[in-house]
Design a protein around this motif. Structure first.
Motif: not given
Length: 165
Positions: A57-60, A62-69, A92-93
C-alpha cells in the motif's frame, strides 16, 4: 518461548463485519529492510507468497492536495505519471513517512487500504485481477490478509489500472 496468540486487527474486524471471506496471515516482524520494494518482497518471502500476488500500500498526495491510495505488487514500483492519470491529477507525490500515521491512522509497513481514518480513492494495479486472491497488509506490521481483489475493490470503492513502471 510460546508464540502469543495473534489478535485480530481492525482490518480483519471490518472484513468480518462486511462478511468478506479472507485468510489472516501473521509473521515475525524481525528486522527486514524498510524500503518499500524491499520490505514488500521480504514480507512475501517470509509468508511464502508469490510477490506478484502480494500487494503493498502506497499513499500519495495529488497536485489538488487530494490523498490517494495505490496497491501495487511487492516487486514493482509505482509510476507516478500513470498513477496521476488514473486518479485524474496533474501530478502526485508519495507522502513523507512522517505524514503516513496522521493521514491514514497506520504506521509505515502496516498501512492497509481498509480501515484508514477516511476512505480515500484507491487504485489497485490491474494485474491483481488475474488472481483469485491477493495478499495485502492486515493493518499492522506482522499481519496480512488474503482476499479476493474484487471484494477489495468493492469494499473500498476502488478501481483497477496500470500504475506500475
Amino acid at each position: 518461548m510460546a508464540k502469543k496468540k495473534d489478535e485480530k486487527t481492525n482490518v480483519m474486524r471490518i472484513l468480518d463485519q462486511k462478511k468478506i471471506p479472507y485468510t489472516a496471515r501473521f509473521y515475525e516482524e524481525g528486522d527486514g529492510p524498510m524500503g518499500s520494494r524491499e520490505y514488500g518482497l521480504h514480507v512475501a518471502q517470509t509468508l511464502g507468497i508469490d510477490p506478484a500476488r502480494s500487494f503493498k500500500t502506497l499513499v500519495a498526495r495529488g497536485a489538488s492536495k487530494g490523498i490517494y491510495v495505490f496497491e501495487v505488487p511487492a516487486a514493482e514500483n509505482l509510476d507516478l505519471k500513470k498513477a496521476a492519470r488514473a486518479v485524474g491529477e496533474k501530478s502526485i507525490e508519495l507522502l513523507h513517512v512522517a505524514e503516513i500515521n496522521a493521514v491514514t491512522g497506520y504506521i509505515r509497513g502496516g498501512c492497509s487500504p481498509i480501515g484508514m481514518k477516511k476512505q480515500f480513492p484507491t487504485v489497485l494495479h490491474a494485474s491483481a485481477l488475474n488472481f483469485d486472491t491477493i495478499d495485502i497488509s492486515g493493518g499492522k506490521i506482522g499481519a496480512s490478509v488474503e482476499l479476493s481483489p474484487r471484494d477489495l475493490l468493492n469494499l473500498v470503492g476502488g478501481t483497477a489500472a496500470d500504475i506500475i513502471v
